[in-house]
Design a protein around this motif. Structure first.
Motif, PDB file in Angstrom:
ATOM      1  N   VAL A   1       0.835  -1.206   0.000  1.00 48.47           N
ATOM      2  CA  VAL A   1       0.000   0.000   0.000  1.00 48.47           C
ATOM      3  C   VAL A   1       0.865   1.248   0.000  1.00 48.47           C
ATOM      4  CG1 VAL A   1      -1.741   1.294   1.287  1.00 48.47           C
ATOM      5  CG2 VAL A   1      -1.885  -1.197   1.145  1.00 48.47           C
ATOM      6  N   GLU A   2       1.962   1.203   0.725  1.00 45.51           N
ATOM      7  CA  GLU A   2       2.830   2.376   0.827  1.00 45.51           C
ATOM      8  C   GLU A   2       4.284   1.989   0.536  1.00 45.51           C
ATOM      9  OE1 GLU A   2       3.092   3.890   4.828  1.00 45.51           O
ATOM     10  OE2 GLU A   2       2.408   2.001   5.687  1.00 45.51           O
ATOM     11  N   LYS A   3       4.465   1.182  -0.497  1.00 41.68           N
ATOM     12  CA  LYS A   3       5.808   0.709  -0.855  1.00 41.68           C
ATOM     13  C   LYS A   3       6.715   1.893  -1.206  1.00 41.68           C
ATOM     14  CE  LYS A   3       8.189  -2.505  -3.949  1.00 41.68           C
ATOM     15  NZ  LYS A   3       8.955  -3.118  -2.859  1.00 41.68           N
ATOM     16  N   ALA A   4       7.934   1.887  -0.680  1.00 43.19           N
ATOM     17  CA  ALA A   4       8.871   2.977  -0.923  1.00 43.19           C
ATOM     18  C   ALA A   4       9.364   2.934  -2.369  1.00 43.19           C
ATOM     19  CB  ALA A   4      10.049   2.877   0.031  1.00 43.19           C
ATOM     20  N   PRO A   5       9.267   4.040  -3.114  1.00 40.70           N
ATOM     21  CA  PRO A   5       9.765   4.070  -4.504  1.00 40.70           C
ATOM     22  C   PRO A   5      11.279   3.862  -4.546  1.00 40.70           C
ATOM     23  CG  PRO A   5       8.361   5.985  -3.992  1.00 40.70           C
ATOM     24  CD  PRO A   5       8.664   5.306  -2.693  1.00 40.70           C
TER      25      PRO A   5
ATOM     26  N   ALA B   1      21.730   6.435 -10.214  1.00 39.33           N
ATOM     27  CA  ALA B   1      20.773   5.321 -10.212  1.00 39.33           C
ATOM     28  C   ALA B   1      19.348   5.849 -10.018  1.00 39.33           C
ATOM     29  CB  ALA B   1      21.131   4.331  -9.103  1.00 39.33           C
ATOM     30  N   ALA B   2      19.215   6.842  -9.154  1.00 34.36           N
ATOM     31  CA  ALA B   2      17.898   7.455  -8.926  1.00 34.36           C
ATOM     32  C   ALA B   2      17.402   8.136 -10.196  1.00 34.36           C
ATOM     33  CB  ALA B   2      17.984   8.462  -7.785  1.00 34.36           C
ATOM     34  N   GLU B   3      18.338   8.766 -10.926  1.00 34.88           N
ATOM     35  CA  GLU B   3      17.974   9.473 -12.151  1.00 34.88           C
ATOM     36  C   GLU B   3      17.468   8.514 -13.223  1.00 34.88           C
ATOM     37  OE1 GLU B   3      19.833  13.259 -14.591  1.00 34.88           O
ATOM     38  OE2 GLU B   3      21.187  11.771 -13.705  1.00 34.88           O
TER      39      GLU B   3
ATOM     40  N   LEU C   1      14.704   5.628  -2.458  1.00 34.20           N
ATOM     41  CA  LEU C   1      15.704   4.872  -1.699  1.00 34.20           C
ATOM     42  C   LEU C   1      17.118   5.214  -2.174  1.00 34.20           C
ATOM     43  CD1 LEU C   1      13.893   1.399  -1.586  1.00 34.20           C
ATOM     44  CD2 LEU C   1      14.178   3.006   0.305  1.00 34.20           C
ATOM     45  N   TYR C   2      17.295   5.314  -3.504  1.00 34.52           N
ATOM     46  CA  TYR C   2      18.604   5.736  -4.029  1.00 34.52           C
ATOM     47  C   TYR C   2      18.957   7.141  -3.542  1.00 34.52           C
ATOM     48  CZ  TYR C   2      18.602   1.826  -7.374  1.00 34.52           C
ATOM     49  OH  TYR C   2      18.616   0.575  -7.955  1.00 34.52           O
ATOM     50  N   LEU C   3      17.991   8.026  -3.600  1.00 31.39           N
ATOM     51  CA  LEU C   3      18.198   9.409  -3.161  1.00 31.39           C
ATOM     52  C   LEU C   3      18.585   9.467  -1.687  1.00 31.39           C
ATOM     53  CD1 LEU C   3      18.021  12.455  -3.740  1.00 31.39           C
ATOM     54  CD2 LEU C   3      15.574  12.319  -3.243  1.00 31.39           C
ATOM     55  N   SER C   4      17.938   8.637  -0.875  1.00 36.43           N
ATOM     56  CA  SER C   4      18.222   8.612   0.564  1.00 36.43           C
ATOM     57  C   SER C   4      19.618   8.072   0.852  1.00 36.43           C
ATOM     58  CB  SER C   4      17.168   7.759   1.288  1.00 36.43           C
ATOM     59  OG  SER C   4      15.874   8.293   1.097  1.00 36.43           O
TER      60      SER C   4
END
Length: 246
Positions: free
Chosen positions: A185-189, A216-218, A193-196
């Motif tokens: 329902v609220e899965k982290a994109p 990788a985020a890009e 995660l890469y950005l974090s």
């Protein structure tokens, strides 16, 4: 005299019947003594009165009635929470902190393995303890909540607190939990995660690894303005001017 007495009793009856569904005897009993076991206890009665005052922003009156509720039952969790909130609303932060800690410690509500905080309770506790600088306390509350609900909200709060506490390895562990959490329902994109992870590496002054995570985020979210700004910051730190210009 009998007529006057009769009129008094009749008037009392009309007043009571007009404002309550209780019988006259029950109404008189509720005004002077404890209610029946099937009705509200005295502690609950004062708690409900206090709740009404709190909703009207009458915090001093709410405090008086929450304290009366706790006088009759010191283990009334809702009254203890309401008392702490009322102190916080009046910015009596030391008293609020004391009551919030008693709420957590004495009744074992928040950290008990079988009881779950409501979203409202969690947000109030998180906000207040953060405001008072008790980051470790907030972390433990949200960790307990995650273990019982699998909520990503608590995981993100744990990640944020880990950064504020400069516990970077702990922050990586929390991100691993976010990546593996099965709460669809609220899965982290993935890009978040890469950005974090890039954010952690940047705080550790490990700019090369931070740049790889941003790239990788890009790939997951091209032309995102926030990603581009962070990428420019890292490239500037690395003095890769051609890449910055590009």
């Amino acid at each position: 005299k009998l007529l006057v007495l009769y009129m008094f009793v009749a008037t009392l009856f009309m007043l009571l019947s007009g404002c309550s569904t209780l019988t006259v005897n029950e109404a008189l009993k509720s005004m002077n003594t404890d209610l029946d076991k099937s009705a509200l206890t005295r502690s609950d009665y004062y708690e409900k009165l206090a709740d009404n005052y709190f909703e009207q922003n009458k915090y001093r009156e709410a405090i008086d009635h929450y304290r009366l509720s706790l006088l009759h039952n010191s283990k009334n969790n809702a009254a203890r929470f309401g008392l702490a909130q009322s102190y916080a609303a009046l910015e009596k932060n030391e008293l609020a902190l004391s009551e919030f800690n008693r709420y957590l410690d004495q009744n074992e509500l928040a950290l008990d393995q079988s009881v779950i905080l409501t979203d409202e309770q969690l947000k109030v506790l998180t906000y207040f303890f953060e405001k008072s600088g008790s980051f470790e306390r907030v972390y433990e509350i949200n960790k307990s909540q995650f273990e019982k609900t699998g909520s990503n909200y608590s995981l993100w709060k744990m990640y944020e607190l880990s950064l504020r506490l400069k516990k970077y390895e702990q922050a990586f562990e929390v991100l691993s939990l976010l990546a593996s959490n099965q709460n669809q329902v609220e899965k982290a994109p993935d890009y978040l995660l890469y950005l974090s992870r890039a954010e952690i590496y940047a705080l550790q002054k490990n700019n090369d690894l931070a740049l790889k995570e941003l790239e990788a985020a890009e790939q997951k979210k091209p032309f995102d303005e926030l990603l581009l700004k962070k990428k420019i910051d890292i490239l500037t730190s690395l003095q890769k001017w051609n890449d910055v210009i590009l």
